[in-house]
Design an enzyme around this catalytic site. Structure first.
Site, PDB file in Angstrom:
ATOM      1  N   HIS A 373      18.509  14.170  57.996  1.00  0.00           N
ATOM      2  CA  HIS A 373      19.565  13.873  57.021  1.00  0.00           C
ATOM      3  C   HIS A 373      20.752  14.816  57.094  1.00  0.00           C
ATOM      4  O   HIS A 373      21.577  14.792  56.178  1.00  0.00           O
ATOM      5  CB  HIS A 373      19.011  13.949  55.594  1.00  0.00           C
ATOM      6  CG  HIS A 373      18.062  12.858  55.245  1.00  0.00           C
ATOM      7  ND1 HIS A 373      18.459  11.688  54.648  1.00  0.00           N
ATOM      8  CD2 HIS A 373      16.727  12.755  55.432  1.00  0.00           C
ATOM      9  CE1 HIS A 373      17.403  10.919  54.450  1.00  0.00           C
ATOM     10  NE2 HIS A 373      16.338  11.539  54.918  1.00  0.00           N
ATOM     11  N   ARG A 565      27.655  16.650  44.898  1.00  0.00           N
ATOM     12  CA  ARG A 565      27.430  18.084  44.877  1.00  0.00           C
ATOM     13  C   ARG A 565      28.699  18.819  45.306  1.00  0.00           C
ATOM     14  O   ARG A 565      29.489  18.314  46.106  1.00  0.00           O
ATOM     15  CB  ARG A 565      26.271  18.445  45.816  1.00  0.00           C
ATOM     16  CG  ARG A 565      24.919  18.093  45.243  1.00  0.00           C
ATOM     17  CD  ARG A 565      24.629  18.859  43.963  1.00  0.00           C
ATOM     18  NE  ARG A 565      24.331  20.232  44.248  1.00  0.00           N
ATOM     19  CZ  ARG A 565      23.125  20.797  44.101  1.00  0.00           C
ATOM     20  NH1 ARG A 565      22.110  20.087  43.637  1.00  0.00           N
ATOM     21  NH2 ARG A 565      22.942  22.064  44.386  1.00  0.00           N
ATOM     22  N   LYS A 570      32.340  19.270  51.678  1.00  0.00           N
ATOM     23  CA  LYS A 570      32.765  18.041  50.992  1.00  0.00           C
ATOM     24  C   LYS A 570      34.210  18.147  50.508  1.00  0.00           C
ATOM     25  O   LYS A 570      34.816  17.164  50.116  1.00  0.00           O
ATOM     26  CB  LYS A 570      31.821  17.737  49.827  1.00  0.00           C
ATOM     27  CG  LYS A 570      30.379  17.430  50.262  1.00  0.00           C
ATOM     28  CD  LYS A 570      29.471  17.204  49.064  1.00  0.00           C
ATOM     29  CE  LYS A 570      27.991  17.079  49.418  1.00  0.00           C
ATOM     30  NZ  LYS A 570      27.613  15.756  49.933  1.00  0.00           N
ATOM     31  N   THR A 672      26.178   8.381  50.146  1.00  0.00           N
ATOM     32  CA  THR A 672      25.725   7.147  49.514  1.00  0.00           C
ATOM     33  C   THR A 672      26.575   6.870  48.267  1.00  0.00           C
ATOM     34  O   THR A 672      26.712   5.715  47.862  1.00  0.00           O
ATOM     35  CB  THR A 672      24.237   7.238  49.115  1.00  0.00           C
ATOM     36  OG1 THR A 672      24.002   8.534  48.547  1.00  0.00           O
ATOM     37  CG2 THR A 672      23.337   7.047  50.316  1.00  0.00           C
ATOM     38  N   LYS A 676      28.226   3.366  46.451  1.00  0.00           N
ATOM     39  CA  LYS A 676      28.138   3.011  45.029  1.00  0.00           C
ATOM     40  C   LYS A 676      29.529   2.737  44.460  1.00  0.00           C
ATOM     41  O   LYS A 676      29.727   1.802  43.681  1.00  0.00           O
ATOM     42  CB  LYS A 676      27.431   4.121  44.246  1.00  0.00           C
ATOM     43  CG  LYS A 676      25.967   4.296  44.681  1.00  0.00           C
ATOM     44  CD  LYS A 676      25.350   5.621  44.210  1.00  0.00           C
ATOM     45  CE  LYS A 676      24.063   5.904  44.982  1.00  0.00           C
ATOM     46  NZ  LYS A 676      23.570   7.290  44.784  1.00  0.00           N
TER      47      LYS A 676
HETATM   48  C1  GL7 Z   1      21.942  14.376  52.812  1.00  0.00           C
HETATM   49  C2  GL7 Z   1      23.328  14.182  53.393  1.00  0.00           C
HETATM   50  O1  GL7 Z   1      24.109  15.308  53.143  1.00  0.00           O
HETATM   51  C3  GL7 Z   1      24.037  12.917  52.890  1.00  0.00           C
HETATM   52  O2  GL7 Z   1      25.199  12.703  53.653  1.00  0.00           O
HETATM   53  C4  GL7 Z   1      23.115  11.705  53.022  1.00  0.00           C
HETATM   54  O3  GL7 Z   1      23.735  10.550  52.480  1.00  0.00           O
HETATM   55  C5  GL7 Z   1      21.809  11.986  52.298  1.00  0.00           C
HETATM   56  C6  GL7 Z   1      20.825  10.840  52.428  1.00  0.00           C
HETATM   57  O4  GL7 Z   1      20.591  10.517  53.758  1.00  0.00           O
HETATM   58  O5  GL7 Z   1      21.189  13.151  52.866  1.00  0.00           O
HETATM   59  N1  GL7 Z   1      21.260  15.399  53.565  1.00  0.00           N
HETATM   60  C7  GL7 Z   1      20.878  16.421  52.778  1.00  0.00           C
HETATM   61  O6  GL7 Z   1      20.265  17.428  53.132  1.00  0.00           O
HETATM   62  N2  GL7 Z   1      21.246  16.163  51.518  1.00  0.00           N
HETATM   63  C8  GL7 Z   1      21.884  14.966  51.455  1.00  0.00           C
HETATM   64  O7  GL7 Z   1      22.302  14.449  50.457  1.00  0.00           O
HETATM   65  C9  GL7 Z   1      20.959  17.029  50.395  1.00  0.00           C
END
Ligand code: GL7
Length: 838
Positions: A373, A565, A570, A672, A676
């Protein structure tokens, strides 16, 4: 397998009050629960009591489906997805369950007949915030989609006593407050102490020879912790399927350690009990940062071991052999947090069940799939070898053996390439020695996937390049998705009603059908209604902001929103630089023709992430100046909404005009929130990062505000030697914006406060804010112009919704089922409970 007790003659006559869906039955059940579960009568009952009574009423209806589902899976031995995740950011359950059971309207009416208000009751629920951000929320969306698609699945995670902290804002700064979400009880869980398991920690190992002369290892732990499962029902949307989220809570195995107790150290014994229970006490509040703490590793092995032991129990209960493990279960690792699964499954199969290495390895590799991720280097988990070995001595041995065999293979494929061996090794030996969890996951699994097309490409080219060269067939991409049940139907009833009226209601579980809206994009009366819905949603959020922040917000203004976050990558501070620039422009030219804007921010910073906390402070400092400047009244407002969580997210997306997705290209794996927003009719301003790329492809370039460097341009600029100072010197507006922060304009004259933030931007700027600034500001000008043409904007908004069908989590889950899991759907028939005794 022991026979089920014959309860036939004793079968409980399930009476209609537990399952009925008519208003009369629901009301009777509600009062029954108020009396006999809450033990209250109306004059004494609080709103929370009413909420609990309603929750139990809904839970009964879920349990009917749950029992039928469990019975069908048990009988059919159905292939099951075990979704292992350290985080499940579930959000409030009541409303979502009402939607999925298809009884939202009936219950709203029934509750109103009793003189109560459903919205108020839903407000009583403490949300299970057992996650940080996108990764944890994705797991929750996937559970919803698996149940909706009738895919047998078990979510496995940790029942944190304290979820993500509550964020308060004091003097413009974040203050963390513990989240006591279980304080008033949780009606959505069932404890299952009979399925508790033991987890070992610490100690040492001993080799021995078993009776057949085989070499064996036994692990003498220092400590044993008991994991008690708590089950949460996960109902599909308008299906009978009700799957399970099983969360493990840590307990000491006995109330007292008798050895210590007998030696007279009573308090010491109780101390031990307390330290065991610490394991599931609190969620680590880091998003995309790995902390490398011993307790975190202990949490990981804790829930992984509990879950694997549970799967082995289920396997045996269904009369299946160990060799059938990978037919019965496919384990999906949600990032590397559960990657120790590879070693723990090996250990259980060999040390506890007597299998040989080869047999155990065959099962392990066939059963596990890994989702990556993140591309952030600081998020890639690695554990100091010493710490790992002290906590998990047996696992370290197993990892060494996996590594030894793995590197043999690599050596055979790539002779004389010691550099490659070093890069691929499960152990990082460049300095202090570390266990690399992503490498363990890659070697131990049959599938490795990224979460958006660009992200998967970058994994192949960069972060996991060596593994891609070794195992190209393991790699695949699964673009993330979100559930339309929570993030459209539940959160945006006005838009839902209009969609239903226009294209029928089947889009809720076949999101592609939104396509049929395209025909309406040019229709003036449709556009008018669409616009009015957005205005009404903005009015609701304006009221909320009035209450929370004491601000008068004009619902006609452009709602420009960034909620997620707080993180440097970001780039919330890029957004702030634009606000300051706009402010300076308006001060210099009061007649400038720009639409009034409300800039809305929300999001938590990791408690130890100082720069992120400064970014929150900066937003609030800018808000203070602009919101108090009479010249800005009716022109600009800046709002920081405290405590962004699932509930607040559901209020915000429906009210957004503009969605800020402005990470530096190559850093946001998918995102994501971007999905939304677009599904609620917001138009995106964004970089070519993560799933933004695919969103833009789908909605059309003309309906998306693109700016910024691409990922290859980012690498090229960094390679050629990036100097932020050049941009600062070369752009007077940028210089003015940064200087104004530096001299204390937004910190009541204190020039020290934001110095670390600005110094970092001017000297280093790892996320290239200064390089992207000009293009961003220019793009925002186009946004402003487009917003002034209401017809044009509304058309873009409609087309965004119409073309977002791809981003349903149902589509993601179908892709996983087809390419990775190979799990057929198992439709559930509601069983007559009397039959289940047989
Ligand atoms: C994350 C990514 O930063 C985010 O871009 C992604 O949409 C999400 C779900 O796949 O996973 N990876 C990560 O370590 N976090 C995220 O939200 C905390």
């Amino acid at each position: 397998m022991q026979p089920a007790a014959n309860l036939n003659h004793a079968a409980v006559q399930v009476e209609d009050d537990r399952t009925g869906l008519t208003p009369e039955t629901l009301k009777r059940a509600f009062l029954d629960n108020l009396f006999y579960i809450q033990g209250k009568f109306p004059r004494l009952a609080t709103q929370h009591d009413y909420y609990m009574a309603l929750a139990y009423t809904v839970r009964d209806r879920l349990l009917q489906r749950w029992i039928s589902t469990a019975a069908a899976y048990t009988e059919q031995g159905s292939r099951t997805v075990a979704y292992l995740s350290a985080e499940f950011l579930m959000g409030p359950q009541l409303g979502h369950n009402l939607v999925n059971l298809g009884i939202y309207d009936i219950v709203q009416q029934a509750v109103a007949d009793l003189g109560l208000n459903l919205d108020e009751l839903m407000e009583q629920e403490a949300e299970p915030g057992l996650g940080n951000g996108g990764l944890g929320r994705l797991a929750a969306c996937y559970l919803d989609s698996m149940a909706t698609l009738e895919v047998p699945s078990l979510g496995y995670g940790i029942r944190y006593e304290f979820g993500i902290f509550r964020q308060d804002i004091r003097n413009g700064q974040q203050v963390e407050v513990t989240d006591k979400w279980l304080r008033l009880g949780n009606p959505w869980e069932l404890p299952r102490p009979e399925w508790a398991v033991d987890v070992k920690l610490g100690g040492h190992t001993e080799a021995y020879t078993d009776r057949s002369g085989r070499y064996r290892v036994r692990w003498i732990p220092y400590q044993v912790i008991k994991g008690v499962p708590y089950d949460m029902p996960i109902a599909g949307y308008r299906t009978n399927t009700c799957n399970t989220l099983r969360l493990w809570s840590a307990q000491a195995p006995e109330a007292f350690d008798f050895e210590i107790f007998n030696s007279g150290d009573y308090l010491g014994a109780v101390q031990d009990k307390l330290s065991s229970e610490n394991l599931s006490k609190v969620l680590y509040p880091n998003d995309n940062i790995s902390q490398g703490k011993r307790l975190r590793l202990a949490q990981q092995i804790f829930f992984v071991s509990c879950s694997l032991q549970d799967m082995l129990r289920i396997l045996a209960r269904q009369g299946l052999a160990l060799s059938q493990f990978s037919q019965k279960f496919v384990i999906q690792l949600n990032d590397t947090h559960p990657a120790v699964t590879v070693a723990e499954l090996m250990r259980l199969l060999m040390d506890e069940h007597g299998l040989s290495w080869d047999a155990a390895w065959d099962i392990t590799q066939r059963s596990i799939a890994y989702t990556n991720h993140t591309l952030m280097p600081e998020a890639l988990e690695k554990w100091p070898v010493d710490m790992f070995g002290q906590l998990l001595p047996r696992h370290l041995e197993i990892i060494y053996e996996i590594n030894h065999r793995f590197l043999e293979q690599v050596r055979a494929r790539f002779p004389d390439d010691s550099d490659r061996l070093r890069r691929l090794s499960l152990i990082d030996e460049s300095g202090e020695r570390y266990v690399r969890m992503a490498h363990l996951a890659c070697v131990g699994s049959f599938s490795i996937n990224g979460v958006a097309a660009l992200h998967t490409e970058l994994l192949k080219q960069d972060v996991l390049k060596d593994f891609y060269e070794l195992y190209p067939e393991k790699f695949n991409s699964k673009t993330n998705g979100v559930t339309p049940r929570r993030f459209m139907v539940l959160s945006n009833p006005r838009q839902t009603e209009m969609l239903n009226r226009t294209i029928g209601d089947t889009w809720v579980s076949r999101l592609d059908e939104l396509k049929r809206l395209e025909a309406k994009a040019e229709d003036p009366s449709f556009q008018h209604d669409w616009h009015m819905i957005k205005q009404a949603n903005k009015g609701d959020l304006a009221n909320y902001m009035a209450k929370q922040n004491g601000l008068v917000i004009n619902p006609e203004s452009l709602f420009d929103v960034q909620v997620k976050r707080i993180h440097e990558y970001k780039r919330q501070h890029l957004n702030v630089l634009h606000i300051i620039t706009l402010y300076h422009r308006l001060k210099a030219s009061p007649n400038l023709e720009v639409p009034p804007r409300t800039f809305i921010f929300g999001g938590k910073a990791a408690p130890g992430y100082h720069v992120a906390k400064l970014m929150i402070r900066l937003v609030n400092g800018v808000a203070e100046v602009i919101n108090h400047d009479p010249a800005m009244r009716d022109r600009l407002k800046v709002v920081f909404l405290r405590n962004f969580n699932v509930r607040l997210a559901q209020r915000i997306y429906p009210a957004a005009d503009l969605s800020e997705q402005i990470s530096m290209a190559g850093k946001e794996a998918s995102g994501t929130g971007n999905m939304k927003f677009a599904l609620n009719g917001a138009v995106t301003i964004g970089t070519l990062d993560g799933a933004n790329v695919e969103i833009r492809d789908e909605v059309g370039a003309e309906n998306f505000f693109l700016f910024g460097l691409t990922a290859p341009e980012v690498y090229a600029l960094k390679a050629q030697g990036y100097n932020p100072w050049d941009y600062y010197q070369g752009d007077p507006e940028l210089k003015q914006a940064l200087d104004s922060i530096l001299v204390g304009t937004f910190s009541r004259g204190d020039g020290e406060v934001f110095k670390p933030l600005i110094d970092s931007l001017l000297n280093w700027d790892p996320y290239l804010l200064l390089a992207d600034y000009q293009d961003y500001v220019a793009c925002q000008e186009r946004v402003g112009q487009a917003f002034c043409d209401r017809t044009h904007w509304t058309r873009m908004s409609i087309l965004n919704v119409a073309r977002m069908g791809l981003f349903s989590s149902d589509r993601s889950i179908q892709d996983y089922c087809r390419d990775v899991w190979r799990t057929p759907a198992v439709p559930i028939e509601l069983t007559d409970h009397a039959q289940l005794g047989e």
